[in-house]
Design a protein around this motif. Structure first.
Motif, mmCIF file in Angstrom:
data_model
loop_
_atom_site.group_PDB
_atom_site.id
_atom_site.type_symbol
_atom_site.label_atom_id
_atom_site.label_comp_id
_atom_site.label_asym_id
_atom_site.label_seq_id
_atom_site.Cartn_x
_atom_site.Cartn_y
_atom_site.Cartn_z
ATOM 1 N N SER A 90 34.303 37.902 46.112
ATOM 2 C CA SER A 90 35.094 36.852 46.617
ATOM 3 C C SER A 90 35.556 37.482 47.882
ATOM 4 N N TYR A 91 35.694 36.750 48.976
ATOM 5 C CA TYR A 91 36.061 37.199 50.203
ATOM 6 C C TYR A 91 36.496 36.194 51.050
ATOM 7 N N ALA A 92 37.266 36.325 51.991
ATOM 8 C CA ALA A 92 38.034 35.498 53.066
ATOM 9 C C ALA A 92 37.541 35.928 54.395
ATOM 10 N N LEU A 93 37.654 35.332 55.442
ATOM 11 C CA LEU A 93 37.255 35.845 56.768
ATOM 12 C C LEU A 93 38.820 35.954 57.505
ATOM 13 N N GLU A 94 38.995 36.609 58.315
ATOM 14 C CA GLU A 94 39.717 36.686 59.073
ATOM 15 C C GLU A 94 39.710 37.529 60.769
ATOM 16 N N THR A 95 40.171 37.237 61.703
ATOM 17 C CA THR A 95 39.804 37.653 62.962
ATOM 18 C C THR A 95 40.712 38.972 63.377
ATOM 19 N N TRP A 96 40.210 40.128 63.814
ATOM 20 C CA TRP A 96 40.823 41.302 64.509
ATOM 21 C C TRP A 96 40.564 41.135 66.080
ATOM 22 N N GLN A 97 41.728 41.473 66.770
ATOM 23 C CA GLN A 97 41.792 41.281 68.244
ATOM 24 C C GLN A 97 42.162 42.651 68.793
ATOM 25 N N GLY A 98 41.306 43.066 69.736
ATOM 26 C CA GLY A 98 41.366 44.463 70.073
ATOM 27 C C GLY A 98 40.283 44.948 71.160
ATOM 28 N N ALA A 99 40.153 46.298 71.190
ATOM 29 C CA ALA A 99 38.866 46.889 71.978
ATOM 30 C C ALA A 99 38.295 47.848 71.313
ATOM 31 N N TYR A 100 36.903 48.154 71.402
ATOM 32 C CA TYR A 100 36.114 49.162 70.847
ATOM 33 C C TYR A 100 36.037 50.139 71.925
ATOM 34 N N VAL A 101 36.196 51.626 71.812
ATOM 35 C CA VAL A 101 36.110 52.564 72.829
ATOM 36 C C VAL A 101 35.033 53.614 72.339
ATOM 37 N N TYR A 102 34.059 53.614 73.447
ATOM 38 C CA TYR A 102 32.757 54.526 72.977
ATOM 39 C C TYR A 102 32.452 55.424 74.046
ATOM 40 N N VAL A 104 29.177 57.039 75.608
ATOM 41 C CA VAL A 104 27.850 56.607 75.751
ATOM 42 C C VAL A 104 26.874 57.755 76.301
ATOM 43 N N SER A 105 26.076 58.473 75.461
ATOM 44 C CA SER A 105 24.920 59.375 75.821
ATOM 45 C C SER A 105 23.864 58.725 76.215
ATOM 46 N N GLN A 106 23.041 59.234 77.343
ATOM 47 C CA GLN A 106 21.673 58.569 77.325
ATOM 48 C C GLN A 106 20.800 59.080 76.300
ATOM 49 N N LYS A 107 21.223 60.309 75.799
ATOM 50 C CA LYS A 107 20.151 60.987 74.769
ATOM 51 C C LYS A 107 20.369 60.454 73.460
ATOM 52 N N ASP A 108 21.746 60.391 73.098
ATOM 53 C CA ASP A 108 22.214 60.097 71.561
ATOM 54 C C ASP A 108 22.933 58.623 71.480
ATOM 55 N N GLY A 109 23.085 57.952 72.367
ATOM 56 C CA GLY A 109 23.617 56.646 72.278
ATOM 57 C C GLY A 109 25.203 56.640 72.282
ATOM 58 N N PHE A 110 25.520 55.618 71.270
ATOM 59 C CA PHE A 110 26.985 55.391 71.339
ATOM 60 C C PHE A 110 27.592 56.172 69.936
ATOM 61 N N THR A 111 28.926 56.588 70.395
ATOM 62 C CA THR A 111 29.704 57.401 69.630
ATOM 63 C C THR A 111 31.155 56.550 69.681
ATOM 64 N N LEU A 112 31.669 56.114 68.323
ATOM 65 C CA LEU A 112 33.025 55.399 68.574
ATOM 66 C C LEU A 112 33.981 56.442 68.588
ATOM 67 N N LEU A 113 34.801 55.975 69.724
ATOM 68 C CA LEU A 113 35.961 57.027 69.766
ATOM 69 C C LEU A 113 37.434 56.673 69.055
ATOM 70 N N GLY A 114 37.426 55.149 69.014
ATOM 71 C CA GLY A 114 38.362 54.576 68.373
ATOM 72 C C GLY A 114 38.491 53.052 68.665
ATOM 73 N N ARG A 115 39.349 52.402 68.159
ATOM 74 C CA ARG A 115 39.646 51.078 68.490
ATOM 75 C C ARG A 115 41.185 50.882 68.801
ATOM 76 N N VAL A 116 41.324 49.989 69.797
ATOM 77 C CA VAL A 116 42.976 49.675 69.987
ATOM 78 C C VAL A 116 43.280 48.147 69.691
ATOM 79 N N ALA A 117 44.024 48.316 68.848
ATOM 80 C CA ALA A 117 44.374 46.878 68.050
ATOM 81 C C ALA A 117 45.444 46.050 68.931
ATOM 82 N N HIS A 118 45.191 44.792 69.397
ATOM 83 C CA HIS A 118 46.378 43.791 69.862
ATOM 84 C C HIS A 118 46.764 42.983 68.709
ATOM 85 N N ALA A 119 45.946 42.531 67.809
ATOM 86 C CA ALA A 119 46.420 41.734 66.523
ATOM 87 C C ALA A 119 45.564 42.049 65.494
#
Length: 643
Positions: free
Chosen positions: A552-564, A566-581
């Motif tokens: 059982s689950y509900a849905l909610e919305t997170w507001q912010g920004a994802y920071v990556y 980006v390497s041409q060889k390896d692709g995306f590495t998540l550095l962190g998230r900045v939350a606004h809500a």
């Protein structure tokens, strides 16, 4: 025989003279002045007669805004990355600027920065934030803007704010001796001297009739485009105007294309200096169609619009009917205007089958205009849909074409880069096409990659990589396609015949959104830092621990920004998230906490929502602080029920 020679010479001379006279008469279009493919109206009476005769539907039955009893109710019509820019030592050493399509052509936005201050439209206020150093960030001035602010430009110690408002004026119509009030929408370009950031001074007001549509800044000159449905006051019409301060308004010349259109709207292209406060703006007005796209290079302004005029084999005298592909009437007209030195001069018009997606469907390169369109039409067998690429020369004549790309699909994203075009189409899967434009007369497909999902925006990363942002998709149990979360992908196009996907990331559940999907200015990528910042409104599943049923689950919305990173060889590495809500309703279609823009100054990331600016240390992801903006909640009407 010899006696015939003088007669032959005289006859030939008469033919030449007749041809010259005939050409001159034809070019005058029954006495009208011709500029390339446009016809200049000689008077207001001619404009009125033309609109009454040629507008779809009657001018009296709601085809245009018209005032009963003399009162008009005008509602209006409603690839460089952000670069690291050197700055004085009192500011950040480097900082990002607006993500624009063409280097050297700035695009108006609701936010600008100069490495020390952030200038932002917050509600009805121009707010200046001393943002650097971030530990001491604070608002230093708030200037109320008359009207509804739309966008701004920044150039040193000068700033321009575009705002729309409704003005009342008294006018005397034909057949009446008593002035009547008339309301119409106008766009103000307020010019500020911001030498003193704590006390900006408005030094000029350039006003254009109509709603703000878009604008560009090249050097010290602003080029703005406004649009206005014809405003009728009884049997009279109000023509577009341009004025500076309290000076007498200028009524620009009005032109129309020879090609008949289904609907007509006034577009006024205006230019003025951001530094010369006494110069007279240059402006021209055109009766063009709806569904307009604006693209600007450093020397030209292109206005493209969809023309779905009824298919016809002939037209009124003096009006040329363009050739139409069998079974389709979906076509785009594109006008080229020279914009050098703050002067606007009409040059030429071109026409291509199909319609444009957005400004990235157009690109000027080596004196030619490249165009990507989707054709939607019908034949006796049913509907048809496919995609085309065209190359037009400086006279706007088509010199190259590549047609019938990806039948039964439409363009979702396009990006021209040098002698290549990267094109994303979609119906069930996402083909990424690499198109060769080396020979403008013979475009060709080099290769394609078919993967699930699609991209709404493409961004170059060096000469041989492309970043795409869009949505993930999958086939559902009913044989259709289901849209899932937000998708970011990195493509390697070094082998143009066999492009590959280096990496991809999917964020959130179905319904997850990003401002970058709809507005490229929300996309922050700094190549020399390998830094990618994406605003995210993330739909998340939240487990319901109190339920006795598993899963059982509900849905909610997170507001912010994802920071990556980006390497041409390896692709995306998540550095962190900045939350606004941290949480919110997943059914809310509007929230002031949604991140709309991001920028950096030295090692600080600034993420901006309508409510606040959040500062984050890029080195360790720690939160430095937050500046609350003078945002005021807006009340929206309850949606009408749908049965």
């Amino acid at each position: 025989m010899e006696n015939w020679k003088p007669a032959i010479v005289v006859a030939l001379g008469c033919l030449v003279v007749a041809a010259i006279i005939g050409t001159a008469l034809a070019s005058e279009e029954d006495g009208a002045e011709i500029r390339g493919d446009l016809i200049k109206f000689a008077s207001k009476e001619e404009i009125k007669a033309f609109l009454k005769e040629n507008a779809q539907g009657s001018w009296r039955d709601g085809g245009y805004h018209r005032a009963t009893g003399g009162v008009a109710d005008e509602a209006g019509v409603n690839p460089p990355a952000p670069m690291a820019t050197a700055a004085p030592t009192s500011q950040a050493r480097d900082y990002s600027t607006t993500n624009v399509q063409v280097e050297g052509v700035d695009e108006a936005d609701f936010l600008k920065n100069d490495g020390k201050y952030i200038y932002i439209i917050s509600g009805e206020t121009l707010t200046i934030v001393e943002a650097f150093p971030p530990e001491n960030a604070k608002i230093i001035s708030e200037s109320r803007i008359d009207g509804s602010p739309k966008a701004l430009f920044l150039a040193g110690d000068r700033l321009v704010v575009f705002a729309t408002t409704t003005e009342e004026r008294m006018t005397t119509v034909e057949g009446s001796v008593t002035p009547v009030p008339v309301w119409r929408t106008v766009t103000h370009a307020y010019v500020y001297d911001i030498s003193d950031r704590e006390d900006p001074e408005q030094v000029r007001d350039v006003t254009f009739s109509g709603d703000y549509y878009d604008a560009r800044l090249i050097g010290d000159h602003v080029y703005a485009l406004t649009r206005e449905s014809p405003v009728w006051v009884r049997d009279d019409i109000l023509l577009p105007e341009v004025r500076t301060g309290t000076a007498e308004p200028i009524v620009p010349d009005v032109y129309r294309p020879k090609t008949p259109l289904q609907n007509y709207i006034f577009y006024t292209a205006g230019a003025f200096s951001i530094r010369n406060d006494t110069g007279t703006p240059d402006a021209e007005t055109f009766l063009l169609g709806y569904d307009t796209t604006l693209y600007a290079s450093q020397k030209n302004l292109y206005i493209g619009y969809r023309n779905q005029a009824p298919v016809s084999t002939g037209g009124p005298a003096g009006i040329a009917v363009p050739p139409v592909e069998p079974g389709t009437r979906d076509r785009t007209l594109i006008h080229r205007l020279s914009i050098e030195g703050g002067e606007i001069d009409y040059r030429a018009m071109g026409e291509v089958p199909g319609h444009l997606l957005n400004q990235f469907s157009l690109d000027e390169y080596a004196g030619n205009l490249r165009v990507a369109t989707t054709v939607e039409g019908w034949t006796r067998e049913g509907t048809t849909q496919y995609n085309n690429v065209y190359v037009l020369d400086s006279t706007m004549k088509t010199i190259g074409a590549l047609e019938y790309i990806a039948p039964d699909e439409r363009i979702y994203a396009a990006r021209f880069a040098g002698d290549r075009l990267y094109l994303v189409t979609f119906k069930r899967i996402d083909p990424l096409f690499v198109i060769d434009l080396t020979d403008p007369k013979r475009p060709g497909i080099l290769g394609e990659l078919k993967i699930p999902g699609y991209s709404d925006y493409l961004h170059p990363y060096g000469p041989d990589h492309i970043i795409g942002i869009g949505k993930e998709t999958s086939e559902n149990e009913w044989g259709g396609v289901s849209v899932a979360g937000l998708k970011i992908a990195l493509f390697d196009v070094s082998d143009v015949n066999s492009p590959t996907q280096v990496d991809s990331v999917v964020i959130g559940e179905a319904g997850t959104d990003s401002a970058a999907l709809h507005d490229h200015k929300a996309f922050l990528f700094v190549e020399d830092r390998q830094l990618l910042v994406i605003p995210v409104s993330e739909i998340k599943k939240v487990e319901n621990p109190s339920s006795r049923y598993p899963g059982s689950y509900a849905l909610e919305t997170w507001q912010g920004a994802y920071v990556y990173r980006v390497s041409q060889k390896d692709g995306f590495t998540l550095l962190g998230r900045v939350a606004h809500a941290e949480s919110g309703s997943p059914y809310s279609w509007y929230t002031p906490d949604a991140v709309q823009r991001s920028l950096f100054m030295d090692d600080t990331l600034y993420t901006i929502s309508m409510r606040s600016i959040v500062m984050t240390d890029l080195a360790d992801g720690s939160r430095i602080g937050e500046v609350l903006l003078p945002y005021r909640g807006e009340v929206y009407p309850t949606p009408y029920p749908v049965w």
